[in-house]
Design a protein around this motif. Structure first.
Motif, PDB file in Angstrom:
ATOM      1  N   GLU A  82      17.730   7.450 -32.054  1.00 26.88           N
ATOM      2  CA  GLU A  82      18.381   7.597 -30.631  1.00 26.88           C
ATOM      3  C   GLU A  82      18.319   6.082 -30.038  1.00 26.88           C
ATOM      4  O   GLU A  82      19.383   5.576 -29.636  1.00 26.88           O
ATOM      5  N   THR A  83      17.119   5.413 -30.337  1.00 25.09           N
ATOM      6  CA  THR A  83      16.999   3.954 -29.675  1.00 25.09           C
ATOM      7  C   THR A  83      17.976   3.033 -30.421  1.00 25.09           C
ATOM      8  O   THR A  83      18.645   2.517 -29.768  1.00 25.09           O
ATOM      9  N   THR A  84      18.094   3.344 -31.637  1.00 22.92           N
ATOM     10  CA  THR A  84      18.916   2.419 -32.528  1.00 22.92           C
ATOM     11  C   THR A  84      20.387   2.603 -31.963  1.00 22.92           C
ATOM     12  O   THR A  84      21.391   1.811 -31.492  1.00 22.92           O
ATOM     13  N   PHE A  85      20.983   3.689 -31.821  1.00 22.76           N
ATOM     14  CA  PHE A  85      22.194   4.051 -31.487  1.00 22.76           C
ATOM     15  C   PHE A  85      22.534   3.795 -30.130  1.00 22.76           C
ATOM     16  O   PHE A  85      23.564   3.137 -29.614  1.00 22.76           O
ATOM     17  N   GLU A  86      21.474   3.600 -29.183  1.00 17.51           N
ATOM     18  CA  GLU A  86      21.748   3.634 -27.606  1.00 17.51           C
ATOM     19  C   GLU A  86      21.917   1.855 -27.452  1.00 17.51           C
ATOM     20  O   GLU A  86      22.631   1.618 -26.851  1.00 17.51           O
ATOM     21  N   ALA A  87      21.266   1.299 -28.446  1.00 15.15           N
ATOM     22  CA  ALA A  87      21.464  -0.040 -28.557  1.00 15.15           C
ATOM     23  C   ALA A  87      22.729  -0.774 -28.839  1.00 15.15           C
ATOM     24  O   ALA A  87      23.118  -1.706 -28.598  1.00 15.15           O
ATOM     25  N   HIS A  88      23.388   0.234 -29.350  1.00 18.99           N
ATOM     26  CA  HIS A  88      24.937  -0.209 -29.910  1.00 18.99           C
ATOM     27  C   HIS A  88      25.718   0.406 -28.974  1.00 18.99           C
ATOM     28  O   HIS A  88      27.064  -0.005 -29.137  1.00 18.99           O
ATOM     29  N   LEU A  89      25.543   0.886 -27.715  1.00 15.82           N
ATOM     30  CA  LEU A  89      26.483   1.355 -26.896  1.00 15.82           C
ATOM     31  C   LEU A  89      26.658   0.387 -25.825  1.00 15.82           C
ATOM     32  O   LEU A  89      25.803  -0.448 -25.928  1.00 15.82           O
ATOM     33  N   SER A  90      27.727   0.364 -25.139  1.00 14.38           N
ATOM     34  CA  SER A  90      27.970  -0.719 -24.079  1.00 14.38           C
ATOM     35  C   SER A  90      27.002  -0.639 -23.033  1.00 14.38           C
ATOM     36  O   SER A  90      27.133  -1.585 -22.248  1.00 14.38           O
ATOM     37  N   THR A  91      26.193   0.285 -22.901  1.00 14.11           N
ATOM     38  CA  THR A  91      25.237   0.640 -21.890  1.00 14.11           C
ATOM     39  C   THR A  91      23.874   0.219 -22.416  1.00 14.11           C
ATOM     40  O   THR A  91      22.750   0.565 -21.586  1.00 14.11           O
ATOM     41  N   ALA A  92      23.980  -0.285 -23.392  1.00  8.52           N
ATOM     42  CA  ALA A  92      22.542  -0.831 -23.877  1.00  8.52           C
ATOM     43  C   ALA A  92      21.747  -1.625 -22.604  1.00  8.52           C
ATOM     44  O   ALA A  92      22.496  -2.341 -21.982  1.00  8.52           O
ATOM     45  N   ASP A  93      20.797  -1.382 -22.512  1.00 13.21           N
ATOM     46  CA  ASP A  93      19.867  -2.194 -21.227  1.00 13.21           C
ATOM     47  C   ASP A  93      20.137  -1.327 -20.085  1.00 13.21           C
ATOM     48  O   ASP A  93      19.489  -1.856 -19.065  1.00 13.21           O
ATOM     49  N   ILE A  94      20.925  -0.426 -19.807  1.00  9.63           N
ATOM     50  CA  ILE A  94      21.177   0.263 -18.596  1.00  9.63           C
ATOM     51  C   ILE A  94      20.811   1.599 -18.470  1.00  9.63           C
ATOM     52  O   ILE A  94      20.768   2.227 -19.731  1.00  9.63           O
ATOM     53  N   PRO A  95      19.681   1.830 -17.738  1.00 11.46           N
ATOM     54  CA  PRO A  95      19.202   3.345 -17.947  1.00 11.46           C
ATOM     55  C   PRO A  95      20.200   4.526 -17.746  1.00 11.46           C
ATOM     56  O   PRO A  95      21.165   4.250 -16.983  1.00 11.46           O
ATOM     57  N   ASP A  96      20.156   5.522 -18.416  1.00  9.75           N
ATOM     58  CA  ASP A  96      21.134   6.691 -18.325  1.00  9.75           C
ATOM     59  C   ASP A  96      21.375   7.076 -16.883  1.00  9.75           C
ATOM     60  O   ASP A  96      20.186   6.932 -15.933  1.00  9.75           O
ATOM     61  N   PRO A  97      22.496   7.295 -16.386  1.00 14.11           N
ATOM     62  CA  PRO A  97      22.606   7.870 -14.950  1.00 14.11           C
ATOM     63  C   PRO A  97      21.861   9.118 -14.899  1.00 14.11           C
ATOM     64  O   PRO A  97      21.639  10.133 -15.719  1.00 14.11           O
ATOM     65  N   GLU A  98      21.344   9.305 -13.450  1.00  9.46           N
ATOM     66  CA  GLU A  98      20.583  10.596 -13.117  1.00  9.46           C
ATOM     67  C   GLU A  98      21.666  11.417 -12.284  1.00  9.46           C
ATOM     68  O   GLU A  98      21.529  12.447 -12.205  1.00  9.46           O
ATOM     69  N   LEU A  99      22.410  10.750 -11.646  1.00 13.12           N
ATOM     70  CA  LEU A  99      23.537  11.374 -10.754  1.00 13.12           C
ATOM     71  C   LEU A  99      24.880  11.086 -11.053  1.00 13.12           C
ATOM     72  O   LEU A  99      25.070  10.223 -11.093  1.00 13.12           O
ATOM     73  N   LEU A 100      25.727  12.202 -11.221  1.00  9.12           N
ATOM     74  CA  LEU A 100      27.112  11.783 -11.823  1.00  9.12           C
ATOM     75  C   LEU A 100      27.914  12.442 -10.743  1.00  9.12           C
ATOM     76  O   LEU A 100      27.895  13.611 -10.524  1.00  9.12           O
ATOM     77  N   ILE A 101      28.698  11.592  -9.844  1.00  9.64           N
ATOM     78  CA  ILE A 101      29.490  12.221  -8.869  1.00  9.64           C
ATOM     79  C   ILE A 101      31.153  12.235  -9.190  1.00  9.64           C
ATOM     80  O   ILE A 101      31.476  11.166  -9.837  1.00  9.64           O
ATOM     81  N   ARG A 102      31.746  13.348  -9.010  1.00  8.17           N
ATOM     82  CA  ARG A 102      33.303  12.984  -9.283  1.00  8.17           C
ATOM     83  C   ARG A 102      33.931  13.851  -8.174  1.00  8.17           C
ATOM     84  O   ARG A 102      33.627  14.698  -7.308  1.00  8.17           O
ATOM     85  N   THR A 103      34.630  12.868  -7.314  1.00  8.76           N
ATOM     86  CA  THR A 103      35.554  13.456  -6.478  1.00  8.76           C
ATOM     87  C   THR A 103      36.721  13.961  -6.654  1.00  8.76           C
ATOM     88  O   THR A 103      37.210  14.472  -7.905  1.00  8.76           O
ATOM     89  N   SER A 104      37.262  14.509  -5.798  1.00  9.84           N
ATOM     90  CA  SER A 104      38.846  15.133  -5.654  1.00  9.84           C
ATOM     91  C   SER A 104      38.950  16.587  -6.239  1.00  9.84           C
ATOM     92  O   SER A 104      39.956  17.329  -6.524  1.00  9.84           O
ATOM     93  N   GLY A 105      37.608  17.157  -6.659  1.00 10.89           N
ATOM     94  CA  GLY A 105      37.548  18.742  -6.784  1.00 10.89           C
ATOM     95  C   GLY A 105      37.975  19.019  -8.361  1.00 10.89           C
ATOM     96  O   GLY A 105      37.623  20.263  -8.584  1.00 10.89           O
TER      97      GLY A 105
END
Ligand code: IPE
Ligand code: IPE
Ligand code: MG
Length: 247
Positions: free
Chosen positions: A169-192
């Protein structure tokens, strides 16, 4: 009571991601063109960024343009790209003043050249800022990102830099554009809308999801506080049972 004062600052989500949705419907409600909604969404971006930084949130990711959004009428796409350039240019001073670092995820090289250049410049100029990282998801799609990672890993295996079977998983995460960014803990979507629309599919595995009917142009600091308070009432079990995770 003051919503902000009710937030437990010791239990803030480190990373909040937002699907900013409802600009078009908000404009329609006001009898205006869709771009009017996008223009008014800028204020919500400003307020949300400010509120998150003031609280001490470390990362704020805003979904600004998806890969699928290219399929909209050309006039809307062009207007969005122009708005992007003018907004980055206008907000750069505020970002610097507030010590906020700008980053971007997505296929940004394939944005119109002007947008790409403006974005790179703002990223470069704010790179040493330390208070909060504002991540713009631009020309972003989670499946694109995952396929990009898969292709890069396959190439590394072909070049003998990595052994199949040792890909973690670490290898894979390092190849994502979010490498070095911790996973979001809260995701908000507006508009219903209660869907993910190809956003951060890997990273939201254990994210708390929060949906609000408010259209993005009307989203204000108090709406962010409400989302965080809701998050703080939840028990995050990560597959375990309540007794194991409660102190
Ligand atoms: C979100 O608002 C902004 C972008 C996707 C760029 P929309 O433009 O999707 O607004 P609605 O969903 O049509 O109301
Ligand atoms: C998601 O909103 C993308 C952004 C907010 C940039 P959309 O409006 O494009 O999503 P769908 O089409 O309703 O799923
Ligand atoms: Mg939408």
């Amino acid at each position: 009571m003051d919503l902000k004062a009710q937030i437990d600052l010791t239990r803030l989500p480190r990373h909040i991601a937002v699907i900013m949705d409802g600009n078009g419907r908000w404009a329609k409600q006001h009898g205006k063109m869709r771009i009017f909604g996008h223009q008014n969404g800028v204020k919500a971006v400003r307020e949300t960024t400010e509120a998150a930084a003031e609280l001490g949130v470390e990362y704020l990711t805003l979904y600004a343009f998806s890969t699928e959004n290219w399929g909209r009428p050309a006039s809307e796409v062009n207007a969005l790209m122009t708005l992007l350039v003018t907004t980055i240019r206008k907000e750069l001073k505020t970002l610097t003043k507030n010590n906020i670092r700008l980053q971007a995820i997505g296929d940004i090289k394939n944005l119109p050249e002007k947008c790409y250049k403006e974005l790179l410049e703002a990223i470069e100029l704010t790179k040493d800022n330390t208070r909060m990282t504002l991540v713009l998801a631009l020309n972003y799609s989670a499946r694109w990102e995952i396929m990009q990672a898969v292709n890069n890993i396959a190439q590394a295996a072909k070049d003998n830099n990595i052994q199949p079977g040792n890909i973690t998983e670490t290898t894979f995460e390092a190849h994502l554009s979010t490498a070095d960014i911790p996973d979001p803990e809260l995701l908000i979507r507006t508009s219903g809308e209660t869907r993910i629309s190809n956003f951060l599919l890997w990273q939201i595995a254990y994210c708390e999801l929060y949906f609000t009917p408010i259209f993005w142009p009307e989203f204000r600091k108090d709406n962010l506080y409400e989302a965080i308070l809701n998050f703080q009432q939840r028990e995050r079990r990560f597959g375990k049972i309540s007794e194991q995770v409660s102190e």
